[in-house]
Design a protein around this motif. Sequence first.
Motif, PDB file in Angstrom:
ATOM      1  N   LEU A  18      18.626 -42.046   8.672  1.00  0.00           N
ATOM      2  CA  LEU A  18      18.413 -42.089   7.228  1.00  0.00           C
ATOM      3  C   LEU A  18      17.226 -41.234   6.800  1.00  0.00           C
ATOM      4  O   LEU A  18      17.288 -40.553   5.771  1.00  0.00           O
ATOM      5  CB  LEU A  18      18.204 -43.538   6.780  1.00  0.00           C
ATOM      6  CG  LEU A  18      19.440 -44.432   6.846  1.00  0.00           C
ATOM      7  CD1 LEU A  18      19.050 -45.873   6.558  1.00  0.00           C
ATOM      8  CD2 LEU A  18      20.503 -43.967   5.884  1.00  0.00           C
ATOM      9  N   ASN A  19      16.161 -41.249   7.571  1.00  0.00           N
ATOM     10  CA  ASN A  19      14.970 -40.477   7.202  1.00  0.00           C
ATOM     11  C   ASN A  19      15.164 -38.982   7.374  1.00  0.00           C
ATOM     12  O   ASN A  19      14.567 -38.193   6.639  1.00  0.00           O
ATOM     13  CB  ASN A  19      13.758 -40.941   8.007  1.00  0.00           C
ATOM     14  CG  ASN A  19      13.269 -42.288   7.540  1.00  0.00           C
ATOM     15  OD1 ASN A  19      13.399 -42.638   6.385  1.00  0.00           O
ATOM     16  ND2 ASN A  19      12.712 -43.042   8.463  1.00  0.00           N
ATOM     17  N   THR A  20      15.971 -38.578   8.342  1.00  0.00           N
ATOM     18  CA  THR A  20      16.206 -37.154   8.542  1.00  0.00           C
ATOM     19  C   THR A  20      17.452 -36.657   7.814  1.00  0.00           C
ATOM     20  O   THR A  20      17.750 -35.465   7.855  1.00  0.00           O
ATOM     21  CB  THR A  20      16.348 -36.837  10.039  1.00  0.00           C
ATOM     22  OG1 THR A  20      17.380 -37.646  10.584  1.00  0.00           O
ATOM     23  CG2 THR A  20      15.047 -37.062  10.772  1.00  0.00           C
ATOM     24  N   CYS A  21      18.174 -37.566   7.192  1.00  0.00           N
ATOM     25  CA  CYS A  21      19.408 -37.254   6.433  1.00  0.00           C
ATOM     26  C   CYS A  21      20.506 -36.653   7.307  1.00  0.00           C
ATOM     27  O   CYS A  21      21.331 -35.876   6.822  1.00  0.00           O
ATOM     28  CB  CYS A  21      19.112 -36.335   5.261  1.00  0.00           C
ATOM     29  SG  CYS A  21      18.036 -37.081   4.033  1.00  0.00           S
ATOM     30  N   TYR A  23      22.733 -38.526   8.763  1.00  0.00           N
ATOM     31  CA  TYR A  23      23.879 -39.432   8.713  1.00  0.00           C
ATOM     32  C   TYR A  23      25.060 -38.793   7.985  1.00  0.00           C
ATOM     33  O   TYR A  23      26.188 -39.229   8.140  1.00  0.00           O
ATOM     34  CB  TYR A  23      23.494 -40.764   8.070  1.00  0.00           C
ATOM     35  CG  TYR A  23      23.142 -40.677   6.604  1.00  0.00           C
ATOM     36  CD1 TYR A  23      24.104 -40.888   5.626  1.00  0.00           C
ATOM     37  CD2 TYR A  23      21.848 -40.383   6.198  1.00  0.00           C
ATOM     38  CE1 TYR A  23      23.779 -40.806   4.286  1.00  0.00           C
ATOM     39  CE2 TYR A  23      21.513 -40.299   4.875  1.00  0.00           C
ATOM     40  CZ  TYR A  23      22.488 -40.514   3.916  1.00  0.00           C
ATOM     41  OH  TYR A  23      22.171 -40.424   2.597  1.00  0.00           O
TER      42      TYR A  23
END
Length: 86
Positions: A18-21, A23
């Motif tokens: 989620l933090n690195t996008c 997904y």
Amino acid sequence: MFRKLWNCVSGVYLLYELNTCIYMLDPWEKRFVNAFIFAILGLLIFSSYAFLPDYTRKLVHALLPAYSSLSDLDMDHQRSMELKIQ
């Protein structure tokens, strides 16, 4: 026990995605991005150990207090060996 550990690791990986996008990416793109990130991280760790050994040692001592007590014994032993040589 194993289930609890697996849930913890999968939760951390979900936060990483989620933090690195990443997904939103396809599976092959995720593997490529993860490989790139871990390669950069590995090179950073290696270069800091190779070119900044004193700083890296101090950082490890700060992060792992149990390691620092063992290394103090090693440093005392090393100092005593240096005194015997001279």
